[in-house]
Design an enzyme around this catalytic site. Structure first.
Site, short mmCIF file in Angstrom:
data_model
loop_
_atom_site.label_atom_id
_atom_site.label_comp_id
_atom_site.label_asym_id
_atom_site.label_seq_id
_atom_site.Cartn_x
_atom_site.Cartn_y
_atom_site.Cartn_z
N HIS A 188 37.95 7.02 35.34
CA HIS A 188 36.94 6.72 36.37
C HIS A 188 36.88 5.22 36.65
O HIS A 188 36.99 4.77 37.80
CB HIS A 188 35.58 7.22 35.87
CG HIS A 188 34.46 7.03 36.84
ND1 HIS A 188 33.98 8.05 37.64
CD2 HIS A 188 33.70 5.94 37.14
CE1 HIS A 188 33.00 7.59 38.39
NE2 HIS A 188 32.80 6.31 38.10
N GLU A 189 36.73 4.43 35.59
CA GLU A 189 36.59 2.98 35.78
C GLU A 189 37.88 2.34 36.28
O GLU A 189 37.84 1.38 37.05
CB GLU A 189 36.13 2.32 34.48
CG GLU A 189 34.76 2.76 34.01
CD GLU A 189 33.66 2.56 35.04
OE1 GLU A 189 33.79 1.66 35.90
OE2 GLU A 189 32.68 3.33 35.01
N HIS A 227 40.96 0.15 43.03
CA HIS A 227 40.41 0.00 44.38
C HIS A 227 40.16 -1.49 44.67
O HIS A 227 40.57 -2.03 45.70
CB HIS A 227 39.12 0.80 44.49
CG HIS A 227 38.63 1.02 45.89
ND1 HIS A 227 37.50 1.74 46.20
CD2 HIS A 227 39.11 0.58 47.10
CE1 HIS A 227 37.32 1.75 47.50
NE2 HIS A 227 38.27 1.05 48.07
N HIS A 254 37.97 2.51 40.01
CA HIS A 254 37.26 1.37 40.61
C HIS A 254 38.13 0.11 40.54
O HIS A 254 38.21 -0.66 41.51
CB HIS A 254 35.95 1.11 39.86
CG HIS A 254 34.89 2.12 40.10
ND1 HIS A 254 34.53 2.56 41.36
CD2 HIS A 254 34.08 2.80 39.23
CE1 HIS A 254 33.55 3.44 41.27
NE2 HIS A 254 33.27 3.62 39.98
#
Length: 595
Positions: free
Chosen positions: A388-389, A395, A392
């Site tokens: 998940h991290e 991105h 980020h």
């Protein structure tokens, strides 16, 4: 606490390297002095911008100031999170915060100045000064707020009311974080102990039903006791939103909230209505849960128990990282190489250590690289948090690499898409590469509960916010009873009649901090729906989606979020992304039912 690692016990390759921002604190101090000087220069522009050249000079200075301040603040925050007990780090963060107030004051004149300018004047300035092309999009973007900006005198009064306006949120924060005292519960050894939030979530996953019921009662008891006080804070918050929407000429608080992202109210309403029209699979899941747990009746405190008992999967960090790389391989070499670089280049702080901030996040200043804070504990959940991290992180990394600073920052609306795409790809990889029936059942259950928490619960919250603000607009009473009646009715709708509701449940509205940042939670739901749409097509081998998704990651905030998503094949102006998620949920429940 004593068995926790010290930071000095962690190897260098599992700690982030903040020297990439500042080699030492003397450099931080130099930038601090520089930012103060730039702030004074910015303030001197007030009433002194008279032509295109002056406008450009101010904008260049403002961007420089913003760039320096971001580095100062991020560095101080990251440094403090390494060990929150270190007072020196707290002192630097306090200095950075104070500087932020100074900068805001020094630059606060500019927006009213710009919005008082005639558009024809701005057109002429941009035509005269080529350097303004870089700032053109943002300058014209500000003009859409012109109908919603008040006179200079009124704006000054409102700015001075900022602290007063935030009182409901501040008071609730103090109640929820400082003053709430939970009751006692029985621990594993039969001894009484005071309940904590962290303990509560763990107990709700326990297979001891008596402990779950006891924890549920103890957790809700202080909220029920404070129901009228908290109702007054939530009611005041909603009334503030209504008042300022009227003052600024918005049709409603909802429209005002969606305005910055250029999202029509129909997207919000479509999300709620489409979800309401497809709640059948949720009711089936609740039925399955009751049967699987062997219960005569299902209570709220039975909804978080894992349906696969005694399942633990050890995933050490290095193995978790390799598994993640394999799961995200469909995104291509450019993406995977970025993840490999992150692992070896001081981006990630891996281990839980004494004094370190809990949880996980991704953050970093433009011009350096993202930093990822983890508290990895070798569980399957830790691996999903890692994926998940890193979503980020990639991105931000790709956006910063392909966008100038002015358009690199993406909005909250799209922020959870990249992180959730990673989770979806990883869970499919694990499902497709496991022969362990118990693991597969655990993963399907995990996926279902992720969708339940990130989508269905957030849509329910979003509808609650909408109803509350509509009541406030009509001047209806906003009391503990009215909030409770609305919340209980929505909980029944979204979870089914078969859940027996304890009397405490209807006060669930009183414990949600997000309600003080109105109309925010719906973005979790649109985010996971968008991510599932993208990930599903990538898993189907659609190379066009892979390329459009990478372009999306590189686009930062260069366009409005709906337009950025539309280029990946996700159109939130239609029900399709929502129905796609709901269809997947239906299939996952079917898989669980067949096991």
């Amino acid at each position: 606490m004593s068995d926790q690692l010290q930071r000095s016990d962690v190897s260098a390759h599992e700690k982030w390297d903040l020297t990439h921002i500042y080699a030492d604190m003397s450099q931080w101090e130099e930038d601090y002095e520089r930012a103060q000087a730039l702030s004074r220069e910015a303030a001197a522009f007030q009433d002194n911008i008279h032509d295109a050249e002056g406008l450009l000079a101010y904008l260049k200075l403002d961007e420089q100031l913003s760039f320096v301040y971001e580095k100062l603040f991020v560095y101080a925050s990251l440094k403090q999170d390494e060990d929150t007990r270190v007072t020196e780090a707290q002192a630097y963060l306090d200095k950075a915060r104070s500087l932020g107030v100074t900068i805001k004051s020094a630059t606060s004149f500019f927006r009213p100045f710009l919005l008082n300018m005639e558009k024809e004047t701005l057109d002429r300035y941009i035509a005269e000064e080529q350097g303004l092309d870089y700032f053109k999009k943002d300058l014209y973007e500000e003009f859409k707020y012109k109908p919603h900006v008040l006179s200079k005198e009124k704006e000054e009064v409102l700015s001075q009311l900022g602290e007063v306006i935030s009182v409901p949120k501040t008071v609730f924060g103090m109640i929820n974080n400082a003053d709430i005292q939970f009751g006692e519960v029985t621990d594993e050894n039969g001894n009484k102990t005071t309940l904590t939030r962290g303990m509560y979530s763990r107990i709700l996953e326990s297979h001891n039903r008596e402990r779950r019921a006891e924890a549920f009662k103890a957790y809700y008891k202080p909220y029920v006791g404070l129901k009228n006080t908290i109702a007054s804070t939530l009611g005041a918050s909603a009334k503030n939103n209504v008042l300022f929407s009227k003052m600024r000429n918005y049709e409603s608080p909802l429209q005002r909230s969606l305005f910055a992202d250029n999202v029509p109210v129909s997207v919000y309403e479509n999300l709620i209505q489409t979800t309401r029209d497809h709640l059948g699979p949720m009711y089936r899941y609740v039925d399955y849960r009751q049967k699987r747990l062997g219960l005569d009746e299902l209570r709220v405190y039975d909804l978080s128990v894992p349906l696969v008992e005694d399942f633990e999967l050890e995933k050490p960090y290095d193995e978790a990282y390799e598994t993640m790389l394999a799961g995200l391989a469909p995104l291509g070499d450019e993406y995977i190489n970025g993840l490999k670089q992150a692992r070896t280049s001081g981006w990630i702080d891996v281990r839980e250590t004494q004094g370190k901030r809990s949880g996980a996040y991704c953050w970093g200043p433009y011009g350096t690289h993202p930093y990822v804070l983890l508290n990895h504990n070798n569980t399957l959940d830790s691996m999903f948090t890692l994926a998940h991290e890193m979503g980020h992180a990639m991105h931000s990394y790709l956006s910063d690499a392909h966008q100038p600073r002015i358009s690199a920052q993406y909005t909250i609306f799209v922020a959870e898409v990249a992180s959730t795409v990673n989770e979806v790809l990883l869970i499919h990889y694990l499902l497709n590469h496991s022969t362990d029936a118990k693991l597969k059942r655990y993963l399907v259950n995990h996926f279902i509960d992720t969708i339940k928490g990130t989508f269905f619960t957030q849509v329910m919250f979003a509808e609650f916010e909408k109803i509350v603000h509509e009541k406030a607009m009509r001047g209806e009473a906003l009391t503990a009873d009215s909030f409770s009646e609305t919340y209980e009715s929505l909980f029944r709708t979204y979870n089914g009649e078969q859940v027996v509701l304890d009397p405490e449940l209807k006060y669930g509205w009183s414990r949600i901090p997000h309600f003080y940042n109105a109309f925010y939670v719906y973005k979790y739901a649109t985010g996971i729906a968008s991510a599932i749409s993208i990930a599903t097509r990538i898993l189907d081998g659609d190379q066009e989606t892979v390329q459009s998704y990478l372009t999306f990651l590189k686009s930062g905030g260069s366009e409005y979020p709906l337009e950025l998503l539309r280029r990946t094949g996700v159109d939130l102006l239609t029900p399709e992304p929502i129905t796609g998620l709901l269809s997947l949920f239906d299939r996952l429940v079917g898989e669980l039912e067949s096991t």
